[in-house]
Design a protein around this motif. Structure first.
Motif, mmCIF file in Angstrom:
data_model
loop_
_atom_site.group_PDB
_atom_site.id
_atom_site.type_symbol
_atom_site.label_atom_id
_atom_site.label_comp_id
_atom_site.label_asym_id
_atom_site.label_seq_id
_atom_site.Cartn_x
_atom_site.Cartn_y
_atom_site.Cartn_z
ATOM 1 N N PHE A 111 36.863 -14.117 11.691
ATOM 2 C CA PHE A 111 37.899 -14.525 10.750
ATOM 3 C C PHE A 111 38.924 -13.400 10.616
ATOM 4 O O PHE A 111 38.576 -12.230 10.596
ATOM 5 C CB PHE A 111 37.291 -14.863 9.385
ATOM 6 N N HIS A 112 40.183 -13.795 10.494
ATOM 7 C CA HIS A 112 41.270 -12.823 10.482
ATOM 8 C C HIS A 112 42.115 -13.081 9.241
ATOM 9 O O HIS A 112 42.840 -14.080 9.156
ATOM 10 C CB HIS A 112 42.108 -13.000 11.753
ATOM 11 N N GLY A 113 41.982 -12.188 8.276
ATOM 12 C CA GLY A 113 42.739 -12.354 7.046
ATOM 13 C C GLY A 113 42.945 -11.015 6.372
ATOM 14 O O GLY A 113 42.277 -10.016 6.680
ATOM 15 N N LEU A 114 43.858 -10.982 5.436
ATOM 16 C CA LEU A 114 44.242 -9.746 4.769
ATOM 17 C C LEU A 114 43.264 -9.351 3.660
ATOM 18 O O LEU A 114 42.653 -10.218 3.027
ATOM 19 C CB LEU A 114 45.637 -9.892 4.171
ATOM 20 N N GLU A 115 43.132 -8.036 3.436
ATOM 21 C CA GLU A 115 42.353 -7.548 2.307
ATOM 22 C C GLU A 115 43.089 -7.839 1.008
ATOM 23 O O GLU A 115 42.503 -8.293 0.027
ATOM 24 C CB GLU A 115 42.144 -6.031 2.431
ATOM 25 N N LYS A 116 44.390 -7.549 1.002
ATOM 26 C CA LYS A 116 45.259 -7.774 -0.154
ATOM 27 C C LYS A 116 46.623 -8.171 0.349
ATOM 28 O O LYS A 116 46.964 -7.924 1.499
ATOM 29 C CB LYS A 116 45.375 -6.497 -1.006
ATOM 30 N N LEU A 117 47.397 -8.800 -0.529
ATOM 31 C CA LEU A 117 48.782 -9.124 -0.198
ATOM 32 C C LEU A 117 49.629 -8.896 -1.450
ATOM 33 O O LEU A 117 49.990 -9.823 -2.172
ATOM 34 C CB LEU A 117 48.901 -10.575 0.286
ATOM 35 N N LYS A 118 49.904 -7.616 -1.705
ATOM 36 C CA LYS A 118 50.671 -7.248 -2.903
ATOM 37 C C LYS A 118 52.153 -7.412 -2.630
ATOM 38 O O LYS A 118 52.674 -6.914 -1.638
ATOM 39 C CB LYS A 118 50.354 -5.811 -3.309
ATOM 40 N N VAL A 119 52.820 -8.131 -3.535
ATOM 41 C CA VAL A 119 54.249 -8.381 -3.383
ATOM 42 C C VAL A 119 54.972 -8.094 -4.703
ATOM 43 O O VAL A 119 54.366 -8.081 -5.775
ATOM 44 C CB VAL A 119 54.536 -9.845 -2.971
ATOM 45 N N THR A 120 56.272 -7.844 -4.589
ATOM 46 C CA THR A 120 57.147 -7.735 -5.754
ATOM 47 C C THR A 120 58.207 -8.816 -5.643
ATOM 48 O O THR A 120 58.483 -9.338 -4.561
ATOM 49 C CB THR A 120 57.812 -6.354 -5.816
ATOM 50 N N PHE A 121 58.820 -9.137 -6.774
ATOM 51 C CA PHE A 121 59.837 -10.197 -6.745
ATOM 52 C C PHE A 121 60.761 -10.034 -7.955
ATOM 53 O O PHE A 121 60.457 -9.298 -8.890
ATOM 54 C CB PHE A 121 59.203 -11.590 -6.749
ATOM 55 N N VAL A 140 52.448 -15.866 4.800
ATOM 56 C CA VAL A 140 53.395 -15.149 3.932
ATOM 57 C C VAL A 140 53.771 -13.816 4.567
ATOM 58 O O VAL A 140 54.942 -13.425 4.599
ATOM 59 C CB VAL A 140 52.784 -14.935 2.533
ATOM 60 N N ASN A 141 52.788 -13.122 5.093
ATOM 61 C CA ASN A 141 53.024 -11.838 5.754
ATOM 62 C C ASN A 141 53.983 -11.991 6.935
ATOM 63 O O ASN A 141 54.926 -11.210 7.100
ATOM 64 C CB ASN A 141 51.690 -11.248 6.214
ATOM 65 N N ALA A 142 53.750 -13.014 7.755
ATOM 66 C CA ALA A 142 54.587 -13.236 8.932
ATOM 67 C C ALA A 142 56.018 -13.601 8.548
ATOM 68 O O ALA A 142 56.983 -13.121 9.150
ATOM 69 C CB ALA A 142 53.981 -14.340 9.799
ATOM 70 N N ILE A 143 56.166 -14.445 7.543
ATOM 71 C CA ILE A 143 57.498 -14.886 7.120
ATOM 72 C C ILE A 143 58.285 -13.734 6.507
ATOM 73 O O ILE A 143 59.473 -13.543 6.806
ATOM 74 C CB ILE A 143 57.378 -16.078 6.144
ATOM 75 N N GLN A 168 55.172 -8.420 -10.025
ATOM 76 C CA GLN A 168 54.353 -8.066 -8.869
ATOM 77 C C GLN A 168 52.994 -8.752 -8.998
ATOM 78 O O GLN A 168 52.551 -9.072 -10.104
ATOM 79 C CB GLN A 168 54.172 -6.557 -8.769
ATOM 80 N N VAL A 169 52.354 -8.962 -7.856
ATOM 81 C CA VAL A 169 51.073 -9.660 -7.863
ATOM 82 C C VAL A 169 50.403 -9.499 -6.503
ATOM 83 O O VAL A 169 51.084 -9.265 -5.489
ATOM 84 C CB VAL A 169 51.277 -11.169 -8.174
ATOM 85 N N ASP A 170 49.082 -9.575 -6.496
ATOM 86 C CA ASP A 170 48.335 -9.710 -5.249
ATOM 87 C C ASP A 170 48.169 -11.207 -5.019
ATOM 88 O O ASP A 170 47.435 -11.884 -5.749
ATOM 89 C CB ASP A 170 46.971 -9.018 -5.358
ATOM 90 N N LEU A 171 48.854 -11.722 -4.041
ATOM 91 C CA LEU A 171 48.905 -13.169 -3.828
ATOM 92 C C LEU A 171 47.569 -13.776 -3.406
ATOM 93 O O LEU A 171 47.361 -14.979 -3.587
ATOM 94 C CB LEU A 171 49.961 -13.515 -2.779
ATOM 95 N N LEU A 172 46.682 -12.999 -2.843
ATOM 96 C CA LEU A 172 45.424 -13.588 -2.372
ATOM 97 C C LEU A 172 44.580 -14.131 -3.525
ATOM 98 O O LEU A 172 44.245 -15.324 -3.532
ATOM 99 C CB LEU A 172 44.638 -12.581 -1.533
ATOM 100 N N PRO A 173 44.210 -13.322 -4.535
ATOM 101 C CA PRO A 173 43.412 -13.879 -5.633
ATOM 102 C C PRO A 173 44.230 -14.721 -6.608
ATOM 103 O O PRO A 173 43.667 -15.590 -7.289
ATOM 104 C CB PRO A 173 42.845 -12.634 -6.324
#
Length: 418
Positions: free
Chosen positions: A408-418, A272-275, A151-156
């Motif tokens: 500007f329009h962007g996410l605060e975080k984008l946490k994902v698992t894989f 990434v969010n949209a996909i 897992q990771v927050d993809l933004l940072p």
């Protein structure tokens, strides 16, 4: 007005005057501005946004036309400082204003023409496409760092370090300065947000001073020991016997650094969010180079990182759609709203990289078309393909939330698992 066209509850609109009251910090709007855009397209995609105090245009044809209309421009009539001084005491913003006054983004011809020609020659000479292997290698390296974590927050961890590393390497400044460059950039870009505070302004001024001092010292070193980097090319670039002044060099480098990552970070997260929202195997969108390019274009249209771009009127003008503006009036061009115009796109709310009407307003148009568009497209193509090829089982680990940072329009975080 029929029940099906009821306005979102957080806004107030007067059809007779086309006056809109909508706090851009309204939480529901921040998380989903497209609900409002879709409603406005049904009612009136031209309106006076009371919270900003100027007319806004959200139709694709209107936005495209006004971006190219030379009767409107980015520079305040009389010059940047005339506009700055008209807004009241800005002594605490003297350093920030000194940088912005020489920025390509805030200038019009003939100065803009000279600067853009010099900067563009240096930029294009890097032959952006040849950076693809370097970007792919960096993307793989970043994935290597978090692949085993699950897992990771993809933004940072991914979206932010990739473009700042690439633009730092292109300019020839130390890559390990990345976090500091990001900090300065964020503080300066905050000046363009609605409802900024005195604290925001003071932080932006301090950031501009530190950024400029760093670049001046680094430029001095590059003059003594030029290299095959963008800063050296900017120093040596000439056009008809003219070259960039020291102030122009600093402002241009700051603009390239800020623009070279800020929008790309947001667009990467949004893409990434949209996909992932489409479900299934994300690799299907990147099966060929052509599919990859088309997917990136649809991501740019579907959820753009910049929602508003403003311009000044240079006379008493008919701006279109029954709107007359006076000299010095601002107009807001809603890029992301234009990208969802049902008159320009079939089923605009549907994510479809294969759509035959593929286009977008996300990079602007006319003389201020984004100078870094080829690099941004390349970074998105390479980084998204590497990410989904390496982690095809990637899934959202938490409901994404967008930052309260219109324009500007962007996410605060984008946490994902894989």
């Amino acid at each position: 007005m029929t029940p099906s066209s009821a306005a979102p509850p957080y806004l107030d609109f007067v059809p007779a005057t086309r006056r809109l009251r909508l706090d851009p910090h309204e939480p529901d709007f921040v998380q989903n501005p497209y609900e409002t855009y879709a409603w406005l397209h049904k009612i009136s995609h031209t309106f006076f946004w009371e919270d900003y105090g100027f007319w806004c245009f959200g139709g694709y044809d209107d936005v495209s036309r006004l971006l190219r209309d030379r009767r409107f421009g980015r520079e305040f009539p009389g010059g940047y400082m005339a506009g700055a001084n008209a807004s009241g005491d800005r002594s605490h913003l003297a350093t920030f204003d000194a940088v912005e006054a020489n920025s390509l983004l805030e200038l019009e011809p003939p100065v803009h023409t000279r600067l853009r020609t010099l900067v563009n020659r240096a930029f294009v000479s890097r032959q952006v496409e040849r950076l693809r292997p370097q970007i792919e290698s960096l993307a793989n390296e970043l994935v290597d760092r978090f692949e085993r974590d699950g897992q990771v927050d993809l933004l940072p961890a991914y979206a932010a370090p990739l473009p700042i590393t690439i633009i730092a390497e292109m300019l020839g400044v130390p890559v390990d300065m990345g976090p500091q460059l990001l900090g300065w950039s964020h503080d300066m870009v905050a000046m363009y947000m609605h409802g900024r505070t005195r604290e925001t302004e003071e932080k932006a001024n301090a950031a501009a001073g530190a950024f400029a001092e760093f670049l001046r010292s680094y430029a001095a070193e590059r003059r003594k020991n030029p290299g095959d980097d963008l800063l050296s090319l900017l120093i040596s670039a000439h056009e008809d016997g003219q070259k960039l002044s020291e102030d122009e060099l600093v402002s241009s480098a700051i603009l390239l650094l800020n623009a070279g990552h800020e929008a790309t970070v947001h667009q990467t997260g949004n893409a990434v969010n949209a996909i992932l929202a489409q479900g299934g195997d994300p690799r299907r969108f990147f099966a060929t180079p052509e599919a990859t390019a088309a997917t990136v274009e649809e991501c740019l249209r579907f959820d753009a990182p910049l929602h508003m771009f403003t311009r000044y009127a240079y006379g008493e003008l008919d701006a279109g759609d029954g709107v007359t503006v006076q000299p010095g009036d601002q107009v807001g061009l809603l890029l992301a709203c234009a990208n969802r115009d049902p008159l320009a796109f079939a089923e605009p709310a549907r994510f479809d990289p294969e759509r035959p009407d593929q286009k977008n307003a996300s990079f602007g148009a006319g003389i201020h078309f984004c100078i870094g568009a080829p690099l941004a497209r390349l970074e998105l193509q390479a980084s998204l393909k590497v990410l989904f090829d390496r982690l095809p089982g990637i899934r959202l680990a938490a409901e994404p939330r967008f930052r309260d940072t219109y324009h500007f329009h962007g996410l605060e975080k984008l946490k994902v698992t894989f």
